[in-house]
Design an enzyme around this catalytic site. Structure first.
Site, PDB file in Angstrom:
ATOM      1  N   ASP A 107       0.853  -1.200   0.000  1.00 64.17           N
ATOM      2  CA  ASP A 107       0.000   0.000   0.000  1.00 64.17           C
ATOM      3  C   ASP A 107       0.885   1.245   0.000  1.00 64.17           C
ATOM      4  OD1 ASP A 107      -2.315  -1.497   0.137  1.00 64.17           O
ATOM      5  OD2 ASP A 107      -2.698  -1.125   2.250  1.00 64.17           O
ATOM      6  N   ARG A 158      -0.992  -0.457  -8.748  1.00 69.99           N
ATOM      7  CA  ARG A 158      -2.390  -0.084  -8.471  1.00 69.99           C
ATOM      8  C   ARG A 158      -2.498   1.445  -8.466  1.00 69.99           C
ATOM      9  NH1 ARG A 158      -3.398  -0.806  -2.524  1.00 69.99           N
ATOM     10  NH2 ARG A 158      -3.409  -3.028  -2.983  1.00 69.99           N
ATOM     11  N   HIS A 202     -13.716   3.127  -7.127  1.00 70.29           N
ATOM     12  CA  HIS A 202     -15.140   2.779  -7.217  1.00 70.29           C
ATOM     13  C   HIS A 202     -15.864   3.707  -8.174  1.00 70.29           C
ATOM     14  CE1 HIS A 202     -13.620   2.004  -3.091  1.00 70.29           C
ATOM     15  NE2 HIS A 202     -14.022   0.794  -3.423  1.00 70.29           N
ATOM     16  N   ARG A 259     -13.541   5.309   9.588  1.00 74.33           N
ATOM     17  CA  ARG A 259     -13.162   6.067   8.379  1.00 74.33           C
ATOM     18  C   ARG A 259     -14.149   5.821   7.249  1.00 74.33           C
ATOM     19  NH1 ARG A 259      -7.593   4.915   9.034  1.00 74.33           N
ATOM     20  NH2 ARG A 259      -7.523   3.392   7.354  1.00 74.33           N
TER      21      ARG A 259
HETATM   22  P1  FAD Z   1     -14.320   8.785  -5.091  1.00 76.76           P
HETATM   23  O1  FAD Z   1     -13.543   9.860  -5.773  1.00 76.76           O
HETATM   24  O2  FAD Z   1     -14.328   8.755  -3.602  1.00 76.76           O
HETATM   25  O3  FAD Z   1     -15.803   8.825  -5.581  1.00 76.76           O
HETATM   26  C1  FAD Z   1     -16.104   8.952  -6.979  1.00 76.76           C
HETATM   27  C2  FAD Z   1     -17.388   8.245  -7.291  1.00 76.76           C
HETATM   28  O4  FAD Z   1     -17.248   6.820  -7.057  1.00 76.76           O
HETATM   29  C3  FAD Z   1     -18.558   8.668  -6.442  1.00 76.76           C
HETATM   30  O5  FAD Z   1     -19.163   9.844  -6.919  1.00 76.76           O
HETATM   31  C4  FAD Z   1     -19.469   7.448  -6.559  1.00 76.76           C
HETATM   32  O6  FAD Z   1     -20.120   7.437  -7.808  1.00 76.76           O
HETATM   33  C5  FAD Z   1     -18.474   6.294  -6.537  1.00 76.76           C
HETATM   34  N1  FAD Z   1     -18.244   5.859  -5.143  1.00 76.76           N
HETATM   35  C6  FAD Z   1     -17.147   6.068  -4.402  1.00 76.76           C
HETATM   36  N2  FAD Z   1     -17.302   5.539  -3.180  1.00 76.76           N
HETATM   37  C7  FAD Z   1     -18.525   5.003  -3.130  1.00 76.76           C
HETATM   38  C8  FAD Z   1     -19.282   4.341  -2.127  1.00 76.76           C
HETATM   39  N3  FAD Z   1     -18.815   4.137  -0.899  1.00 76.76           N
HETATM   40  N4  FAD Z   1     -20.517   3.915  -2.429  1.00 76.76           N
HETATM   41  C9  FAD Z   1     -21.044   4.142  -3.663  1.00 76.76           C
HETATM   42  N5  FAD Z   1     -20.370   4.785  -4.644  1.00 76.76           N
HETATM   43  C10 FAD Z   1     -19.140   5.211  -4.388  1.00 76.76           C
HETATM   44  N6  FAD Z   1      -5.386   5.080  -1.017  1.00 76.76           N
HETATM   45  C11 FAD Z   1      -4.089   5.334  -0.705  1.00 76.76           C
HETATM   46  O7  FAD Z   1      -3.730   6.494  -0.489  1.00 76.76           O
HETATM   47  N7  FAD Z   1      -3.180   4.311  -0.593  1.00 76.76           N
HETATM   48  C12 FAD Z   1      -3.509   3.014  -0.857  1.00 76.76           C
HETATM   49  O8  FAD Z   1      -2.659   2.129  -0.752  1.00 76.76           O
HETATM   50  C13 FAD Z   1      -4.854   2.740  -1.237  1.00 76.76           C
HETATM   51  N8  FAD Z   1      -5.239   1.477  -1.550  1.00 76.76           N
HETATM   52  C14 FAD Z   1      -6.498   1.269  -2.034  1.00 76.76           C
HETATM   53  C15 FAD Z   1      -6.854   0.003  -2.471  1.00 76.76           C
HETATM   54  C16 FAD Z   1      -8.091  -0.209  -3.061  1.00 76.76           C
HETATM   55  C17 FAD Z   1      -8.439  -1.569  -3.561  1.00 76.76           C
HETATM   56  C18 FAD Z   1      -9.013   0.875  -3.204  1.00 76.76           C
HETATM   57  C19 FAD Z   1     -10.337   0.694  -3.846  1.00 76.76           C
HETATM   58  C20 FAD Z   1      -8.680   2.111  -2.720  1.00 76.76           C
HETATM   59  C21 FAD Z   1      -7.444   2.330  -2.128  1.00 76.76           C
HETATM   60  N9  FAD Z   1      -7.084   3.585  -1.657  1.00 76.76           N
HETATM   61  C22 FAD Z   1      -5.784   3.815  -1.299  1.00 76.76           C
HETATM   62  C23 FAD Z   1      -8.113   4.656  -1.457  1.00 76.76           C
HETATM   63  C24 FAD Z   1      -8.193   5.614  -2.623  1.00 76.76           C
HETATM   64  O9  FAD Z   1      -7.060   6.451  -2.634  1.00 76.76           O
HETATM   65  C25 FAD Z   1      -9.443   6.508  -2.526  1.00 76.76           C
HETATM   66  O10 FAD Z   1      -9.377   7.281  -1.362  1.00 76.76           O
HETATM   67  C26 FAD Z   1     -10.765   5.765  -2.510  1.00 76.76           C
HETATM   68  O11 FAD Z   1     -10.755   4.652  -3.357  1.00 76.76           O
HETATM   69  C27 FAD Z   1     -11.897   6.699  -2.965  1.00 76.76           C
HETATM   70  O12 FAD Z   1     -11.727   7.101  -4.306  1.00 76.76           O
HETATM   71  P2  FAD Z   1     -12.592   6.463  -5.517  1.00 76.76           P
HETATM   72  O13 FAD Z   1     -11.748   6.542  -6.740  1.00 76.76           O
HETATM   73  O14 FAD Z   1     -13.001   5.086  -5.137  1.00 76.76           O
HETATM   74  O15 FAD Z   1     -13.889   7.335  -5.660  1.00 76.76           O
END
Ligand code: FAD
Length: 278
Positions: A107, A158, A202, A259
Site C-alpha cells: 500500500d 495499483r 469505485h 473512516r
Molecule cells: P471517489 O472519488 O471517492 O468517488 C467517486 C465516485 O465513485 C462517487 O461519486 C461514486 O459514484 C463512486 N463511489 C465512491 N465511493 C462510493 C461508495 N462508498 N458507495 C457508492 N459509490 C461510491 N489510497 C491510498 O492512499 N493508498 C492506498 O494504498 C490505497 N489502496 C487502495 C486500495 C483499493 C483496492 C481501493 C479501492 C482504494 C485504495 N485507496 C488507497 C483509497 C483511494 O485512494 C481513494 O481514497 C478511494 O478509493 C476513494 O476514491 P474512488 O476513486 O473510489 O472514488
C-alpha cells in the site's frame, strides 16, 4: 467478535474469518486482497509481529488454495523505524509468499513515505521477477514521473486517487484535477505498461475510462475495490474482467470502520440504520 454493523467493511478479527469471506468471493468470481489492519507502529516488536502474521497468512492462503493475495502498509512493518527495518520485514513476507506463490501488494501511505516505498518495490519487483505490486496516488503531482520509472519494472501497479490529506505543493487537492490526472495516468499505463495494471477505484467514470483504454490497447488489467463498497458493481464487472476485493481484517477494525462510515453520507446512514434497527 466484531459487531454486525462493522462486518460490511471488515471481514472479522481473525485470518480464518477473512479467508472464509474470500472463499465466498471466490465462489462469485472475485479474488481477495487480504489486509491485516495496522499502521504507524513506533516499536519494532509490533512491526515484527505483523510481519510474522503476514507470513502465517500467506501460508494459510497457500494451504486453502484461495484466489487471494495480501496488501501490506509500510508503516505497519517498520517504515517509521527506518527504511532498513521496513525492507527487512518486507523481505521476510515476500520470501514466504514466494514459497506459497502468493502475490504481495505494498500500500502507499502519505507523501513522506513515497520514495522509500517505491525503492523497496523496485528491489522486490526485481528480486521476485514481478511477485509484488505497489500502489501510486493520482493526487500526487509526482506520480506521472513515478509511472515512467515503474513502467520499466516487472510487477503490478495499483492506481488510486489518494487517501491522504496532502499539502498543496505535493498534491492536487481539487477533485476535478485529481480525476483528470487519474485519467492521464491510466492513458499512460495502458499505453506503456506490459500489463500489471490495477484500477483501484469505485468511480464509474474511472472504471469506464479504464475499459475504453483496455479496448483500445488490449493491455491486461484488473479492477480493485474495497469490501462493502459497490459490491454489486464488483460482481457485475467480474463477469467480464478480473476483479479483486480488498478485504481488511484484524483486531484494529474500529478506526478503519469509522473512516469508511465518515467518508460518505450513505455509509453513515447505513450505520445509523443498523444501530436503530431499521
Ligand atoms: P471517489 O472519488 O471517492 O468517488 C467517486 C465516485 O465513485 C462517487 O461519486 C461514486 O459514484 C463512486 N463511489 C465512491 N465511493 C462510493 C461508495 N462508498 N458507495 C457508492 N459509490 C461510491 N489510497 C491510498 O492512499 N493508498 C492506498 O494504498 C490505497 N489502496 C487502495 C486500495 C483499493 C483496492 C481501493 C479501492 C482504494 C485504495 N485507496 C488507497 C483509497 C483511494 O485512494 C481513494 O481514497 C478511494 O478509493 C476513494 O476514491 P474512488 O476513486 O473510489 O472514488
Amino acid at each position: 467478535m466484531i459487531p454486525p454493523i462493522a462486518s460490511r467493511f471488515v471481514a472479522g478479527e481473525s485470518a480464518a474469518e477473512a479467508l472464509e469471506h474470500v472463499e465466498s468471493l471466490n465462489d462469485r468470481g472475485v479474488a481477495g486482497i487480504l489486509n491485516l489492519l495496522g499502521e504507524h507502529y513506533g516499536e519494532r516488536a509490533a512491526a515484527d509481529a505483523d510481519a510474522d502474521a503476514y507470513r502465517a497468512l500467506v501460508g494459510d492462503i497457500g494451504d486453502a488454495d484461495a484466489d487471494a493475495c495480501v496488501s501490506v502498509k509500510p508503516s505497519q512493518v517498520g517504515l517509521g523505524l527506518g527504511a532498513g527495518v521496513f525492507e527487512e520485514n518486507l523481505a521476510r513476507i515476500v520470501e514466504r509468499a514466494s514459497e506459497d506463490d502468493v502475490f504481495v501488494w505494498i500500500d502507499m501511505e502519505d507523501h513522506t513515505t513515497t520514495d522509500a516505498t517505491l525503492d523497496a518495490y523496485e528491489r522486490f519487483a526485481r528480486e521476485t521477477d514481478g511477485g509484488v505490486g505497489v500502489c501510486v496516488q493520482a493526487n500526487l503531482r509526482r506520480t506521472p514521473d513515478d509511472l515512467e520509472r515503474l513502467a520499466a519494472l516487472p510487477g503490478k501497479v495499483r492506481l488510486v486517487k489518494g487517501a491522504y490529506d496532502e499539502p498543496d505543493d505535493v498534491a492536487y487537492r481539487d477533485g476535478g484535477r485529481v480525476d483528470a490526472q487519474y485519467r492521464d495516468c491510466l492513458d499512460y499505463m495502458f499505453r506503456e505498461f506490459d500489463g500489471g495494471i490495477a484500477v483501484g477505484s469505485h468511480d464509474p467514470a474511472m472504471i469506464e475510462h479504464a475499459i475504453e483504454r483496455h479496448d483500445e490497447h488490449g493491455t491486461d488489467f484488473e479492477f480493485q475495490m474495497l469490501m462493502g463498497v459497490r459490491e454489486d458493481a464488483q460482481f457485475d464487472l467480474a463477469d467480464s474482467y478480473d476483479v479483486y476485493q480488498y478485504v481488511p481484517y484484524g483486531g484494529k477494525w474500529f478506526a478503519y470502520f469509522s473512516r469508511r462510515v465518515m467518508e460518505r453520507e450513505e455509509n453513515l446512514r447505513f450505520a445509523l440504520r443498523a444501530v436503530l434497527g431499521r
